[in-house]
Write a protein that holds these residues in place. Structure first.
Motif, PDB file in Angstrom:
ATOM      1  N   LEU A 190       0.833  -1.197   0.000  1.00  0.00           N
ATOM      2  CA  LEU A 190       0.000   0.000   0.000  1.00  0.00           C
ATOM      3  C   LEU A 190       0.874   1.255   0.000  1.00  0.00           C
ATOM      4  O   LEU A 190       1.911   1.309   0.645  1.00  0.00           O
ATOM      5  CB  LEU A 190      -0.927   0.004   1.215  1.00  0.00           C
ATOM      6  CG  LEU A 190      -1.871  -1.208   1.328  1.00  0.00           C
ATOM      7  CD1 LEU A 190      -2.774  -1.066   2.549  1.00  0.00           C
ATOM      8  CD2 LEU A 190      -2.690  -1.379   0.059  1.00  0.00           C
ATOM      9  N   VAL A 191       0.419   2.242  -0.752  1.00  0.00           N
ATOM     10  CA  VAL A 191       1.206   3.452  -0.998  1.00  0.00           C
ATOM     11  C   VAL A 191       0.491   4.673  -0.431  1.00  0.00           C
ATOM     12  O   VAL A 191      -0.731   4.804  -0.548  1.00  0.00           O
ATOM     13  CB  VAL A 191       1.431   3.654  -2.517  1.00  0.00           C
ATOM     14  CG1 VAL A 191       2.260   4.903  -2.784  1.00  0.00           C
ATOM     15  CG2 VAL A 191       2.091   2.428  -3.125  1.00  0.00           C
ATOM     16  N   ASP A 192       1.248   5.564   0.176  1.00  0.00           N
ATOM     17  CA  ASP A 192       0.736   6.869   0.574  1.00  0.00           C
ATOM     18  C   ASP A 192       0.695   7.736  -0.682  1.00  0.00           C
ATOM     19  O   ASP A 192       1.755   8.100  -1.215  1.00  0.00           O
ATOM     20  CB  ASP A 192       1.655   7.496   1.625  1.00  0.00           C
ATOM     21  CG  ASP A 192       1.222   8.891   2.037  1.00  0.00           C
ATOM     22  OD1 ASP A 192       0.250   9.411   1.462  1.00  0.00           O
ATOM     23  OD2 ASP A 192       1.875   9.465   2.914  1.00  0.00           O
ATOM     24  N   PRO A 193      -0.485   8.056  -1.216  1.00  0.00           N
ATOM     25  CA  PRO A 193      -0.552   8.800  -2.480  1.00  0.00           C
ATOM     26  C   PRO A 193       0.193  10.132  -2.444  1.00  0.00           C
ATOM     27  O   PRO A 193       0.706  10.593  -3.458  1.00  0.00           O
ATOM     28  CB  PRO A 193      -2.055   9.019  -2.680  1.00  0.00           C
ATOM     29  CG  PRO A 193      -2.708   7.938  -1.877  1.00  0.00           C
ATOM     30  CD  PRO A 193      -1.819   7.743  -0.694  1.00  0.00           C
ATOM     31  N   ALA A 194       0.277  10.743  -1.260  1.00  0.00           N
ATOM     32  CA  ALA A 194       0.963  12.036  -1.152  1.00  0.00           C
ATOM     33  C   ALA A 194       2.468  11.851  -1.044  1.00  0.00           C
ATOM     34  O   ALA A 194       3.248  12.594  -1.659  1.00  0.00           O
ATOM     35  CB  ALA A 194       0.431  12.809   0.047  1.00  0.00           C
ATOM     36  N   GLY A 195       2.904  10.876  -0.259  1.00  0.00           N
ATOM     37  CA  GLY A 195       4.335  10.710  -0.017  1.00  0.00           C
ATOM     38  C   GLY A 195       5.058   9.799  -0.976  1.00  0.00           C
ATOM     39  O   GLY A 195       6.291   9.784  -1.024  1.00  0.00           O
ATOM     40  N   GLY A 196       4.310   9.001  -1.757  1.00  0.00           N
ATOM     41  CA  GLY A 196       4.946   8.068  -2.681  1.00  0.00           C
ATOM     42  C   GLY A 196       5.248   6.735  -2.033  1.00  0.00           C
ATOM     43  O   GLY A 196       5.027   6.528  -0.823  1.00  0.00           O
ATOM     44  N   TRP A 197       5.791   5.809  -2.817  1.00  0.00           N
ATOM     45  CA  TRP A 197       6.010   4.446  -2.337  1.00  0.00           C
ATOM     46  C   TRP A 197       7.349   4.273  -1.629  1.00  0.00           C
ATOM     47  O   TRP A 197       7.495   3.468  -0.726  1.00  0.00           O
ATOM     48  CB  TRP A 197       5.901   3.452  -3.496  1.00  0.00           C
ATOM     49  CG  TRP A 197       5.574   2.058  -3.030  1.00  0.00           C
ATOM     50  CD1 TRP A 197       5.019   1.706  -1.830  1.00  0.00           C
ATOM     51  CD2 TRP A 197       5.769   0.841  -3.742  1.00  0.00           C
ATOM     52  NE1 TRP A 197       4.845   0.333  -1.765  1.00  0.00           N
ATOM     53  CE2 TRP A 197       5.294  -0.218  -2.929  1.00  0.00           C
ATOM     54  CE3 TRP A 197       6.287   0.535  -4.993  1.00  0.00           C
ATOM     55  CZ2 TRP A 197       5.335  -1.552  -3.326  1.00  0.00           C
ATOM     56  CZ3 TRP A 197       6.310  -0.795  -5.391  1.00  0.00           C
ATOM     57  CH2 TRP A 197       5.846  -1.828  -4.567  1.00  0.00           C
TER      58      TRP A 197
END
Length: 321
Positions: A190-197
């Protein structure tokens, strides 16, 4: 010794590495990799009497990188394998795939079983067509945070990974390996859409034993053109679902082998364990129970080369009816 050249295949040019003589074995890498991910397999397989060929698949390394996203569908990728077999002057081949290379190998065996003497997949079990388009299904299930959906967004992951290619690759390789703390946990997808993978991935101070600085140099150089080619494979997942509708419910009929690590995140995907349990019915010529490699993460043939080579040679040399 491994040699290198380019061949014209399916309307593009592919860089290939090759060694040995005998029945053809085509090794298909995954994301974000290159032919070099098979460095430990060339010598042993060639010594066992095989002609070993590993391409940089389309969008990777020294091969062509088509600009059109639609040029990376599963039918294009299978077409590259079919074209490569013919370009090498062969009528049939064994196929071995890891990560994204495994679905290419499985689909080639599904669509063109006449060309496949046997098929082996590492990490990724056969991705038999489900009831719903996969990108949309994962978007709904995880609220758009699953990494496939992050990769789907034009230019976003491309830019994140290319800002510091070497660091991105180092983080990828370590964090998905069996050496990383918490390896194989589903939440790592799962990825934080704001912070990136990459934000929550560990950057190791010391590389694991199976990965050298020279290996990382080679992989970094192979991504000199960026990551867009490899990411475009993910952007075709729903299109692949549409294109493979005629084969819904079909099974892989050539002799088959599957192996994976018990610390690999891919078998932790939703539904993956159930699909692995059903492999004997989905692949009627599965030669043995799926091989589980203890302590191994996602980079199967790099983390456990001795075990992988032994299993592959047994599979490739077993008597065929």
């Amino acid at each position: 010794m491994v040699g290198h050249r380019t061949v014209d295949v399916n309307g593009i040019r592919l860089h290939i590495a090759e060694e040995g003589e005998g029945p053809l074995v085509v090794l298909l890498h995954g994301f974000p990799e290159s032919w070099h991910s098979w460095r430990h397999q060339f010598g042993p397989l060639a010594a066992a009497g095989f002609r070993v060929v590993a391409p940089d698949q389309r969008g990777y390394g020294g091969s062509d990188h088509p600009e059109d996203v639609a040029a990376y569908s599963i039918l294009h990728l299978v077409g590259d394998v079919v074209g490569l077999i013919h370009a090498l002057g062969e009528e049939r081949a064994f196929l071995v795939g890891h990560d994204w290379g495994a679905p290419v190998a499985w689909h080639t065996a599904l669509l063109r079983p006449d060309l496949v003497r046997g098929v082996a997949g590492l990490s990724v079990a056969p991705p038999f067509r489900g009831k719903r388009p996969p990108l949309r299904a994962m978007e709904e299930r995880f609220g758009g945070r699953f990494y496939w959906n992050y990769f789907e967004r034009p230019g976003v992951a491309d830019a994140e990974f290319a800002r510091d290619t070497r660091t991105a690759l180092r983080k990828f390789l370590y964090s998905a390996s069996g050496d990383a703390p918490g390896a194989g946990r589903p939440e790592s997808t799962l990825v934080d859409p704001a912070g990136g993978w990459l934000t929550n991935m560990t950057d190791p101070e010391v590389l694991p034993d199976w990965l050298t600085e020279q290996d990382l140099d080679e992989l970094t150089e192979s991504h000199a053109k960026g990551f867009t080619g490899g990411l475009n494979w993910y952007r075709n997942l729903d299109r692949n679902w549409e294109l493979t509708a005629p084969w819904h419910g079909a099974v892989v009929t050539p002799p088959a082998l599957y192996m994976y690590g018990d610390r690999d995140l891919v078998p932790a995907f939703p539904g993956a364990r159930e699909r692995i349990a059903r492999l004997p019915e989905l692949m009627p010529n599965l030669r043995r129970e799926p091989i589980l490699l203890p302590g191994c993460g996602h980079w199967t043939q790099q983390e456990r080369p001795a075990e992988v080579n032994e299993a592959l040679i047994d599979f490739l040399t077993e008597p065929r009816n």
